[in-house]
Structure formats: C-alpha cells, structure tokens
Design a protein around this motif. Structure first.
Motif, PDB file in Angstrom:
ATOM      1  N   GLY A  38      -2.568  -4.989  -1.326  1.00 21.54           N
ATOM      2  CA  GLY A  38      -2.335  -6.095  -2.240  1.00 21.54           C
ATOM      3  C   GLY A  38      -2.247  -7.429  -1.528  1.00 21.54           C
ATOM      4  O   GLY A  38      -1.684  -7.528  -0.429  1.00 21.54           O
ATOM      5  N   VAL A  39      -2.811  -8.465  -2.151  1.00 21.44           N
ATOM      6  CA  VAL A  39      -2.730  -9.839  -1.635  1.00 21.44           C
ATOM      7  C   VAL A  39      -1.801 -10.622  -2.550  1.00 21.44           C
ATOM      8  O   VAL A  39      -1.994 -10.636  -3.771  1.00 21.44           O
ATOM      9  N   ASN A  40      -0.805 -11.295  -1.962  1.00 21.35           N
ATOM     10  CA  ASN A  40       0.189 -12.013  -2.745  1.00 21.35           C
ATOM     11  C   ASN A  40       0.422 -13.411  -2.182  1.00 21.35           C
ATOM     12  O   ASN A  40       0.139 -13.674  -1.005  1.00 21.35           O
ATOM     13  N   GLU A  62       2.211  -4.826   1.055  1.00 25.73           N
ATOM     14  CA  GLU A  62       2.074  -3.756   0.068  1.00 25.73           C
ATOM     15  C   GLU A  62       0.686  -3.137   0.095  1.00 25.73           C
ATOM     16  O   GLU A  62      -0.286  -3.747   0.538  1.00 25.73           O
ATOM     17  N   GLY A  63       0.639  -1.900  -0.379  1.00 23.43           N
ATOM     18  CA  GLY A  63      -0.630  -1.200  -0.435  1.00 23.43           C
ATOM     19  C   GLY A  63      -0.434   0.207  -0.959  1.00 23.43           C
ATOM     20  O   GLY A  63       0.629   0.576  -1.462  1.00 23.43           O
ATOM     21  N   TRP A  85       3.557   1.269  -1.568  1.00 23.30           N
ATOM     22  CA  TRP A  85       4.717   0.608  -0.972  1.00 23.30           C
ATOM     23  C   TRP A  85       4.603  -0.886  -1.223  1.00 23.30           C
ATOM     24  O   TRP A  85       3.535  -1.395  -1.566  1.00 23.30           O
ATOM     25  N   CYS A  86       5.722  -1.598  -1.032  1.00 23.50           N
ATOM     26  CA  CYS A  86       5.681  -3.046  -1.233  1.00 23.50           C
ATOM     27  C   CYS A  86       6.448  -3.819  -0.176  1.00 23.50           C
ATOM     28  O   CYS A  86       6.566  -5.051  -0.283  1.00 23.50           O
ATOM     29  N   ASP A  87       6.981  -3.152   0.831  1.00 28.54           N
ATOM     30  CA  ASP A  87       7.718  -3.896   1.861  1.00 28.54           C
ATOM     31  C   ASP A  87       7.515  -3.299   3.248  1.00 28.54           C
ATOM     32  O   ASP A  87       8.457  -3.140   4.020  1.00 28.54           O
ATOM     33  N   LEU A 120       4.731  -4.843  -5.705  1.00 24.66           N
ATOM     34  CA  LEU A 120       5.408  -6.104  -5.418  1.00 24.66           C
ATOM     35  C   LEU A 120       5.494  -6.959  -6.680  1.00 24.66           C
ATOM     36  O   LEU A 120       6.561  -7.470  -7.024  1.00 24.66           O
ATOM     37  N   GLN A 121       4.381  -7.097  -7.383  1.00 26.21           N
ATOM     38  CA  GLN A 121       4.406  -7.890  -8.610  1.00 26.21           C
ATOM     39  C   GLN A 121       5.192  -7.202  -9.715  1.00 26.21           C
ATOM     40  O   GLN A 121       5.919  -7.854 -10.472  1.00 26.21           O
TER      41      GLN A 121
END
Length: 321
Positions: A38-40, A62-63, A85-87, A120-121
């Motif tokens: 993920g791109v944030n 995250e991914g 995961w996100c962290d 994450l979002q």
C-alpha cells in the motif's frame, strides 16, 4: 530481493529501485513474500522529511503476501498463510519482516491488491469514527477528501452507523465515487464551503469535521463545526495547518481540535485485534467496499508518489510485486 530505497529527503525522484539483502525474521517475527504494497500519504511525508526519517531506508508500512519463513517462537502462523499488515517498516520490498502479532490472516475471498492496501486506511477510518471522536446516530459529519482511500471507507462506516455524511472532493469523477459510498451531500473546495455546510445543517454546522487535507481546509473546518463540535486533523495533504490562537476555539463554539495518530489506537494488542477483526470481517462480507484506484509495479513507486501528491488518484494505491 529488490526494494525501493529512499536515498535522501526530496521529491519522488529520490525513490530508487535497488537490490537489497533478503531480511531474516527474528524471534516473534515472520518473513513474507509480498504480493501487494500500500502507498499512503505518510510515505510521502517521511520521504520529504516533513516527518522524521533517516535515509537511506526502505519506505512503506503496509502490504499483504504469503508467509515464507518463521522466526523463533512463532506458533500462531504457518508457512503459506495469507497475511496483511499495516505497521511493518520497509514494506516497499519483495520480502518483508513482520511482527507475528501484527500479521493479520486474510481470507482467500479478499484479493491481494485489496488486502495489501486496506488495513492502514481501514483502521484509520475505524478509530476516527470510534476513538478520535464519537459522532452518534443522527449526527452530521464533514469528511474532506471524500473520494480518497480513508474518505471512502469512513463514509461507508459512518452511514452504516446512521450518521449523515457531507464530503468535499475536487472533481465530478470523485463526486460520483463519494456518492456511491453513501455521502448525502458532496461539495467542491470553494471559498463559501463553510457557509454551504451551515446551510445544509440549518445553521448548526456539523458535529465532527474529519480533515486529512490540512492547510487548505483548516479555516473552513473551524467555521463549519457546530457548538461543542470537534475537528479531527489526521493528515496534511496540502501542507501542515499553520499555528493559530487556541482562544479562537472559545467564540467559535467551545470547539475541540485533536491531532491523533493510528499508532496510539492500535498499540494495545486487544484493541488492535478488535479493530482488525471487525474491519476485515466487514470487507470480507461486503459491508465495506475497498476501491483500489491505481496499480503500479513495485519498481514504479516514484510514479505512484507523483500521482498521489498530484491528487490524481482515487481510493487506495497498490504496488504489485
């Protein structure tokens, strides 16, 4: 493996595609072959040096992918498990080390691009609605950037809870997406934004404003908030909010302003499990729809950053391996 490296603070051009040593999981960790990353916006803040970071480093947090190795003491996961995961720092890579307690099993019904971009979002939207503020059934809220990844998810969660949502967007295409997510009213970023919000709420204003845009919308956010309402600043897509005199919150209606971060709402393992379980369940059963608005090869992370910062994307962004 190959990974993206931030070579120095700067624009997207500092993102380099490099060969890096394969990471090794330590005790309580797993190694994952990534399928989607993920791109944030926080990735861009760190890249630019707006948030503390120490180049060179592999960006991303995250991914999703498949567990390929276990560290000592890991019993809750097995090789081949599908996880998200996100962290986990260093997620813009073909292999990522993730703490086992933060690797969330994902059902096969959720596609890799969704799994890699949703936590994450999704957890951000979850804590914004139930943590940073607590709007209740029958309230009206304002969500800036309503067609962004967090905005679309937050709108769906709020509508499901009986809350009316007003959003702001920058184009007709984004308005369509925001309305599909359940927004009752969709507006553009215009000088009379706050006045229009007041008109839509019979002069009262909204109980909560969720502002991930920052500098460009902060004044409208203050002016659109009802007496004893709350402004939740959770991002700075247009730049940080300039300092202002807190005394202004008094005549504006005894307002509250908070600047939360996801980490403080998932630090406790039990709270992390509660939020992830209910969000993954909502995605799996279709209650929440995740829009992946753009896909890029992992090697093209720089272009993904350019498009995100230009607000040329909707929903979430996936880097595919």
């Amino acid at each position: 493996m190959h990974a993206i490296l931030v070579t120095e603070h700067g624009g997207p051009e500092v993102l380099a595609w490099c060969a890096e040593p394969d990471p090794v999981p330590g005790p309580g960790q797993v190694l994952v072959d990534t399928r989607a990353v993920g791109v944030n916006f926080i990735d861009t803040y760190l890249r630019r040096g707006l948030y503390p970071s120490d180049p060179p480093y592999i960006p991303g947090s995250e991914g999703a992918g498949l567990v390929c190795a276990l560290g000592d003491g890991v019993s809750e996961l097995t090789v081949g498990d599908r996880v998200a995961w996100c962290d986990a720092p260093g997620s813009y890579a073909e292999k990522v080390v993730v703490d086992a307690g933060r690797a969330v099993r994902i059902p096969d019904t959720i596609p890799a691009d969704v799994a890699g971009t949703m936590l994450l979002q999704g957890l951000t939207a979850d804590y914004l609605l139930d943590g940073a503020a607590h709007p209740k059934r029958g309230d009206t809220i304002l969500v800036h950037a309503g067609a962004g990844g967090v905005g679309l998810i937050l709108t769906q969660l709020a509508v499901a809870a009986g809350i009316s949502v007003i959003t702001t967007v920058s184009s007709d295409e984004k308005e369509v997406l925001s309305r599909r997510a359940g927004a009752a009213q969709v507006m553009r970023y215009e000088p009379d934004l706050a006045a229009r919000v007041r008109d839509l709420t019979n002069g009262k204003g909204v109980s909560v404003v969720y502002d991930g845009v920052g500098a460009d919308t902060s004044e409208a956010s203050l002016a659109a908030t009802a007496v004893r309402g709350t402004i939740v600043l959770f991002g700075a897509a247009s730049g940080p909010v300039p300092p202002f005199d807190l005394q202004r919150l008094n005549p504006a209606g005894s307002l509250s302003v908070t600047r939360p971060t996801l980490a403080h709402f998932i630090a406790d393992p039990a709270e992390f499990a509660l939020r992830t379980d209910r969000f993954v369940t909502a995605v799996a059963d279709g209650s929440v729809r995740i829009r992946v608005g753009a896909h890029y090869p992992l090697a093209d992370a720089a272009q993904a950053h350019r498009d995100l910062e230009a607000r040329a994307t909707t929903g979430s962004i996936a880097l595919m391996t």
